[in-house]
Design a protein around this motif. Structure first.
Motif, PDB file in Angstrom:
ATOM      1  N   PRO A 132      -2.956  47.881 -25.568  1.00  0.00           N
ATOM      2  CA  PRO A 132      -1.940  47.451 -24.583  1.00  0.00           C
ATOM      3  C   PRO A 132      -1.233  48.633 -23.950  1.00  0.00           C
ATOM      4  O   PRO A 132      -1.090  49.695 -24.573  1.00  0.00           O
ATOM      5  CB  PRO A 132      -0.975  46.604 -25.419  1.00  0.00           C
ATOM      6  CG  PRO A 132      -1.736  46.226 -26.641  1.00  0.00           C
ATOM      7  CD  PRO A 132      -2.677  47.355 -26.901  1.00  0.00           C
ATOM      8  N   ALA A 133      -0.803  48.449 -22.720  1.00  0.00           N
ATOM      9  CA  ALA A 133      -0.002  49.475 -22.070  1.00  0.00           C
ATOM     10  C   ALA A 133       1.298  49.678 -22.835  1.00  0.00           C
ATOM     11  O   ALA A 133       1.773  48.775 -23.530  1.00  0.00           O
ATOM     12  CB  ALA A 133       0.290  49.072 -20.623  1.00  0.00           C
ATOM     13  N   VAL A 190      -4.088  44.519 -19.005  1.00  0.00           N
ATOM     14  CA  VAL A 190      -3.258  45.711 -19.160  1.00  0.00           C
ATOM     15  C   VAL A 190      -2.165  45.471 -20.203  1.00  0.00           C
ATOM     16  O   VAL A 190      -1.868  46.346 -21.028  1.00  0.00           O
ATOM     17  CB  VAL A 190      -2.632  46.116 -17.811  1.00  0.00           C
ATOM     18  CG1 VAL A 190      -1.594  47.220 -17.993  1.00  0.00           C
ATOM     19  CG2 VAL A 190      -3.723  46.570 -16.841  1.00  0.00           C
ATOM     20  N   ALA A 191      -1.588  44.286 -20.190  1.00  0.00           N
ATOM     21  CA  ALA A 191      -0.469  43.989 -21.089  1.00  0.00           C
ATOM     22  C   ALA A 191      -0.903  43.728 -22.523  1.00  0.00           C
ATOM     23  O   ALA A 191      -0.136  43.964 -23.461  1.00  0.00           O
ATOM     24  CB  ALA A 191       0.317  42.793 -20.560  1.00  0.00           C
ATOM     25  N   ARG A 326       6.221  42.929 -24.537  1.00  0.00           N
ATOM     26  CA  ARG A 326       6.238  43.165 -25.983  1.00  0.00           C
ATOM     27  C   ARG A 326       5.467  42.074 -26.707  1.00  0.00           C
ATOM     28  O   ARG A 326       4.708  42.331 -27.647  1.00  0.00           O
ATOM     29  CB  ARG A 326       7.678  43.240 -26.486  1.00  0.00           C
ATOM     30  CG  ARG A 326       8.297  44.622 -26.348  1.00  0.00           C
ATOM     31  CD  ARG A 326       9.596  44.725 -27.124  1.00  0.00           C
ATOM     32  NE  ARG A 326      10.692  44.065 -26.427  1.00  0.00           N
ATOM     33  CZ  ARG A 326      11.428  44.643 -25.493  1.00  0.00           C
ATOM     34  NH1 ARG A 326      11.185  45.886 -25.131  1.00  0.00           N
ATOM     35  NH2 ARG A 326      12.421  43.998 -24.907  1.00  0.00           N
ATOM     36  N   GLY A 327       5.678  40.824 -26.270  1.00  0.00           N
ATOM     37  CA  GLY A 327       4.946  39.729 -26.891  1.00  0.00           C
ATOM     38  C   GLY A 327       3.453  39.825 -26.650  1.00  0.00           C
ATOM     39  O   GLY A 327       2.646  39.616 -27.562  1.00  0.00           O
ATOM     40  N   LEU A 328       3.066  40.133 -25.429  1.00  0.00           N
ATOM     41  CA  LEU A 328       1.642  40.251 -25.105  1.00  0.00           C
ATOM     42  C   LEU A 328       1.002  41.408 -25.863  1.00  0.00           C
ATOM     43  O   LEU A 328      -0.151  41.307 -26.317  1.00  0.00           O
ATOM     44  CB  LEU A 328       1.469  40.430 -23.600  1.00  0.00           C
ATOM     45  CG  LEU A 328       1.841  39.207 -22.753  1.00  0.00           C
ATOM     46  CD1 LEU A 328       1.877  39.575 -21.276  1.00  0.00           C
ATOM     47  CD2 LEU A 328       0.857  38.057 -22.994  1.00  0.00           C
ATOM     48  N   ALA A 329       1.729  42.512 -26.012  1.00  0.00           N
ATOM     49  CA  ALA A 329       1.195  43.644 -26.770  1.00  0.00           C
ATOM     50  C   ALA A 329       0.993  43.269 -28.235  1.00  0.00           C
ATOM     51  O   ALA A 329      -0.007  43.646 -28.864  1.00  0.00           O
ATOM     52  CB  ALA A 329       2.140  44.838 -26.652  1.00  0.00           C
TER      53      ALA A 329
END
Length: 340
Positions: A132-133, A190-191, A326-329
């Motif tokens: 993740p970015a 990306v996320a 933050r959740g997606l990462a």
């Protein structure tokens, strides 16, 4: 009633069994409506609630999370980010159901006789396929749909060591429909770091009872790809009324029988509500897609108004916020699931 008393009284008001619009329990005249999102009462201002919960039922193997947008009436010239896509008609709100494997949680049932426990034989990478970015510092909240059984610190997620395949049925889509979907998916990649692989166009129509494994139509060595399609309330009744988009994600147990992961799903957009004449601001339509993709990978709604996954309508939110990211990462960096 003073504002503080009203807030304290919210917990004492009887809560409905399902999300939706109800008579405002705080109306002095008995008139007006207020939206209940499945957890709490919202404001009576409109548009409202793009994400709530609905009751579902369980199946023996596959469990599904569900989300949907509903359109809200808006004054001419006003565009509501993520949940409004028209100048006059759409007021969008969504509903989403969390899934608990031990209880009644599935909106569509798939039996073990039609879905093998582990259809995937494609080799799995030894480590996640992407990263993740970097997540920006600062405020921003997020919530995930479902935790691993017995472990509230670990969310259910897709396998980061295996690609997430998807197909698009372009039938009924606006001219820029596929382009907007692809743009939103790049942002999701990306996320999360998840590798999302486009398997091309499909003629498969969305179905309320869509199986998670379709070996006759798709690669029999893996779960069915995520289907992204366009429909209307006549062909797909769940889009009836104010619903403008719906998302479902299917989960199964990993081989160790203690953990869950997402393996398939579908997103269905209302081809009328998101058509260009009704939704001239295409950035808003893309924001709706980002919100639905957030549901697909495991984000629930949040109480943070600055995030794209906020449960009610907000202006000027067209991309994932710090909390969303933050959740997606976190969802993109969960454990791998060899053999699933």
């Amino acid at each position: 009633m003073p504002g503080g008393d009203k807030e304290r009284d919210k917990e004492r008001i009887e809560k409905p069994d399902a999300p939706g619009w109800y008579a405002d329990p705080w109306s002095a005249t008995g008139e007006g409506e207020r939206y209940f999102d499945g957890k709490r009462w919202g404001t009576s201002a409109k548009p409202l609630a793009r994400h709530t919960k609905v009751p579902v039922e369980s199946g023996p193997l596959v469990h599904r999370a569900r989300g949907r947008f509903r359109r809200n009436a808006l004054p001419i010239g006003i565009f509501v980010v993520l949940v409004a896509v028209a100048v006059v008609v759409p007021r969008l709100r969504s509903s989403h159901s969390s899934k608990v494997v031990t209880g009644p949680v599935v909106v569509a049932r798939t039996t073990a006789t039609t879905v093998p426990t582990h259809p995937a034989v494609t080799p799995e990478a030894a480590h996640p396929l992407g990263t993740p970015a970097a997540v920006p510092a600062g405020p921003g909240k997020f919530e995930t749909i479902q935790d691993q059984p017995g472990d509230p610190t670990k969310p259910v997620a897709w396998d980061p060591c295996r690609p997430v395949h998807y197909v698009i049925n372009p039938a009924g889509a606006p001219a820029d429909g596929t382009l907007l979907i692809q743009s939103a998916i790049v942002r999701l990649h990306v996320a999360t770091g998840l590798q999302l692989v486009y398997d091309g166009a499909s003629t498969e129509k969305p179905s309320k009872q869509r199986p998670a494994y379709l070996p006759a139509r798709y690669d029999p060595t893996r779960w069915a790809p995520v289907l992204i399609a366009w429909s209307d309330e006549n062909a797909f009744p769940d889009l009836a009324g104010y619903v403008a988009g719906l998302t479902e994600s299917a989960t199964v147990y990993a081989p160790d029988a203690t953990r869950l992961l997402y393996v398939s799903g579908q997103i269905v957009f209302d081809d009328h509500d998101l058509a260009t004449p009704l939704a001239p601001d295409r950035g808003v339509v893309r924001a709706i897609m980002l919100h639905e993709l957030g549901h697909l990978v495991g984000l629930d709604h949040t109480s943070d108004r600055t995030q794209i996954m906020f449960s009610e309508s907000e202006f000027n939110v067209r991309d994932y916020g710090a909390g969303d990211r933050r959740g997606l990462a976190e969802l993109g960096t969960q454990a791998c699931f060899p053999g699933t």
